[in-house]
Design a protein around this motif. Structure first.
Motif, mmCIF file in Angstrom:
data_model
loop_
_atom_site.group_PDB
_atom_site.id
_atom_site.type_symbol
_atom_site.label_atom_id
_atom_site.label_comp_id
_atom_site.label_asym_id
_atom_site.label_seq_id
_atom_site.Cartn_x
_atom_site.Cartn_y
_atom_site.Cartn_z
ATOM 1 N N MET A 84 21.591 8.803 13.799
ATOM 2 C CA MET A 84 22.407 9.725 14.589
ATOM 3 C C MET A 84 23.350 8.896 15.435
ATOM 4 S SD MET A 84 19.796 12.827 15.629
ATOM 5 C CE MET A 84 21.076 13.946 16.200
ATOM 6 N N GLY A 85 24.550 9.398 15.554
ATOM 7 C CA GLY A 85 25.540 8.623 16.281
ATOM 8 C C GLY A 85 26.490 9.487 17.075
ATOM 9 N N TRP A 86 27.086 8.867 18.067
ATOM 10 C CA TRP A 86 28.114 9.498 18.880
ATOM 11 C C TRP A 86 29.455 8.859 18.551
ATOM 12 C CZ3 TRP A 86 27.565 13.758 21.776
ATOM 13 C CH2 TRP A 86 26.262 14.147 22.132
ATOM 14 N N TYR A 87 30.435 9.692 18.315
ATOM 15 C CA TYR A 87 31.804 9.275 18.062
ATOM 16 C C TYR A 87 32.685 9.946 19.113
ATOM 17 C CZ TYR A 87 30.144 7.831 13.446
ATOM 18 O OH TYR A 87 29.465 7.226 12.421
ATOM 19 N N ARG A 88 33.870 9.407 19.287
ATOM 20 C CA ARG A 88 34.808 10.043 20.206
ATOM 21 C C ARG A 88 36.220 9.955 19.651
ATOM 22 N NH1 ARG A 88 34.545 5.754 25.298
ATOM 23 N NH2 ARG A 88 35.829 4.087 24.349
ATOM 24 N N GLN A 89 37.024 10.927 20.080
ATOM 25 C CA GLN A 89 38.422 10.939 19.664
ATOM 26 C C GLN A 89 39.274 11.357 20.847
ATOM 27 O OE1 GLN A 89 39.265 13.342 16.185
ATOM 28 N NE2 GLN A 89 41.135 12.169 15.779
ATOM 29 N N TYR A 103 33.772 14.047 22.441
ATOM 30 C CA TYR A 103 32.648 13.298 21.891
ATOM 31 C C TYR A 103 31.936 14.154 20.845
ATOM 32 C CZ TYR A 103 33.173 9.570 25.268
ATOM 33 O OH TYR A 103 33.659 8.486 25.988
ATOM 34 N N TYR A 104 31.763 13.570 19.679
ATOM 35 C CA TYR A 104 31.136 14.252 18.555
ATOM 36 C C TYR A 104 29.822 13.568 18.196
ATOM 37 C CZ TYR A 104 35.828 16.191 17.797
ATOM 38 O OH TYR A 104 37.028 16.826 17.943
ATOM 39 N N CYS A 105 28.848 14.372 17.806
ATOM 40 C CA CYS A 105 27.579 13.840 17.324
ATOM 41 C C CYS A 105 27.524 13.997 15.810
ATOM 42 C CB CYS A 105 26.421 14.587 17.965
ATOM 43 S SG CYS A 105 24.788 14.025 17.428
ATOM 44 N N LYS A 106 27.082 12.943 15.142
ATOM 45 C CA LYS A 106 26.880 13.000 13.709
ATOM 46 C C LYS A 106 25.429 12.688 13.417
ATOM 47 C CE LYS A 106 28.072 9.796 10.546
ATOM 48 N NZ LYS A 106 28.928 8.968 9.650
ATOM 49 N N PRO A 111 30.400 20.299 16.808
ATOM 50 C CA PRO A 111 31.770 20.722 17.115
ATOM 51 C C PRO A 111 32.435 19.875 18.181
ATOM 52 C CG PRO A 111 30.199 22.168 18.175
ATOM 53 C CD PRO A 111 29.393 21.248 17.318
ATOM 54 N N GLY A 112 31.671 19.064 18.907
ATOM 55 C CA GLY A 112 32.250 18.199 19.931
ATOM 56 C C GLY A 112 32.100 18.750 21.329
ATOM 57 N N THR A 113 32.113 17.829 22.298
ATOM 58 C CA THR A 113 32.066 18.210 23.710
ATOM 59 C C THR A 113 33.062 17.338 24.470
ATOM 60 O OG1 THR A 113 30.615 18.545 25.630
ATOM 61 C CG2 THR A 113 30.134 16.641 24.241
ATOM 62 N N GLN A 114 33.817 17.951 25.359
ATOM 63 C CA GLN A 114 34.874 17.232 26.074
ATOM 64 C C GLN A 114 34.289 16.447 27.238
ATOM 65 O OE1 GLN A 114 38.398 17.156 25.512
ATOM 66 N NE2 GLN A 114 38.293 15.549 27.091
ATOM 67 N N VAL A 115 34.690 15.187 27.334
ATOM 68 C CA VAL A 115 34.376 14.343 28.484
ATOM 69 C C VAL A 115 35.695 13.917 29.107
ATOM 70 C CG1 VAL A 115 33.423 12.144 29.250
ATOM 71 C CG2 VAL A 115 32.177 13.534 27.570
ATOM 72 N N THR A 116 35.868 14.245 30.368
ATOM 73 C CA THR A 116 37.100 13.889 31.084
ATOM 74 C C THR A 116 36.732 13.065 32.310
ATOM 75 O OG1 THR A 116 38.186 15.930 30.362
ATOM 76 C CG2 THR A 116 39.168 14.759 32.220
ATOM 77 N N VAL A 117 37.304 11.880 32.370
ATOM 78 C CA VAL A 117 37.072 10.988 33.504
ATOM 79 C C VAL A 117 38.379 10.896 34.283
ATOM 80 C CG1 VAL A 117 36.273 8.734 34.279
ATOM 81 C CG2 VAL A 117 35.427 9.699 32.118
ATOM 82 N N SER A 161 28.679 9.111 36.179
ATOM 83 C CA SER A 161 27.797 9.134 35.013
ATOM 84 C C SER A 161 27.732 10.527 34.409
ATOM 85 C CB SER A 161 26.377 8.705 35.412
ATOM 86 O OG SER A 161 26.355 7.390 35.912
ATOM 87 N N LEU A 162 27.488 10.542 33.118
ATOM 88 C CA LEU A 162 27.212 11.776 32.386
ATOM 89 C C LEU A 162 26.158 11.490 31.343
ATOM 90 C CD1 LEU A 162 30.696 13.431 31.601
ATOM 91 C CD2 LEU A 162 28.888 14.376 33.065
ATOM 92 N N ARG A 163 25.409 12.521 30.981
ATOM 93 C CA ARG A 163 24.410 12.392 29.921
ATOM 94 C C ARG A 163 24.691 13.450 28.874
ATOM 95 N NH1 ARG A 163 19.380 10.069 29.333
ATOM 96 N NH2 ARG A 163 17.873 11.156 28.004
ATOM 97 N N LEU A 164 24.968 13.010 27.663
ATOM 98 C CA LEU A 164 25.195 13.913 26.543
ATOM 99 C C LEU A 164 23.914 14.037 25.730
ATOM 100 C CD1 LEU A 164 28.680 12.643 25.250
ATOM 101 C CD2 LEU A 164 28.182 14.296 27.054
#
Length: 115
Positions: free
Chosen positions: A34-39, A93-96, A107-113, A17-20
């Motif tokens: 507000m939303g979370w996007y990922r690329q 993961y980006y927040c808008k 600017p985004g935050t990296q999530v690596t699983v 688990s992670l919490r952004l």
């Protein structure tokens, strides 16, 4: 100018688990949404989770039941709780934040699983 800042990314093993967290700098006006996007590398940016000012939420099908978006006690701050993470959740993961009809991106935050 509204600044949006994400935090909480990192490296986690599959099933973990992670919490952004995402905060928009303005304290004058409440967000519209507000939303979370990922690329992921080589892929288009996609919406993961969205929450409106009235509390309505929307999720990407592949994260339903695993991720939860919520408003924090601090104005214009939201969190994304991610459980049962899979390798395919790896992405930036980006927040808008939409405030007053204008969209502001972090600017985004990296999530690596990965194991």
């Amino acid at each position: 100018q509204v600044q949006v800042v994400e935090s909480g990314g990192g490296l986690v093993q599959p099933g973990g688990s992670l919490r952004l967290s995402c905060a928009a700098s303005t304290r004058i006006r409440r967000f519209d949404a507000m939303g979370w996007y990922r690329q992921a590398p080589g892929k288009e940016r996609e919406l993961v989770a969205l929450i409106t000012s009235t509390g309505n939420t929307n999720y990407l099908d592949s994260v339903k039941g695993r991720f939860a978006i919520s408003r924090e006690n601090v104005l214009n701050t939201v969190a994304l709780q991610m459980n049962s993470l899979k390798t395919e959740d790896t992405a930036v993961y980006y927040c808008k934040s939409v405030i007053g009809g204008r969209a502001y991106w972090g600017p985004g935050t990296q999530v690596t699983v990965s194991s």
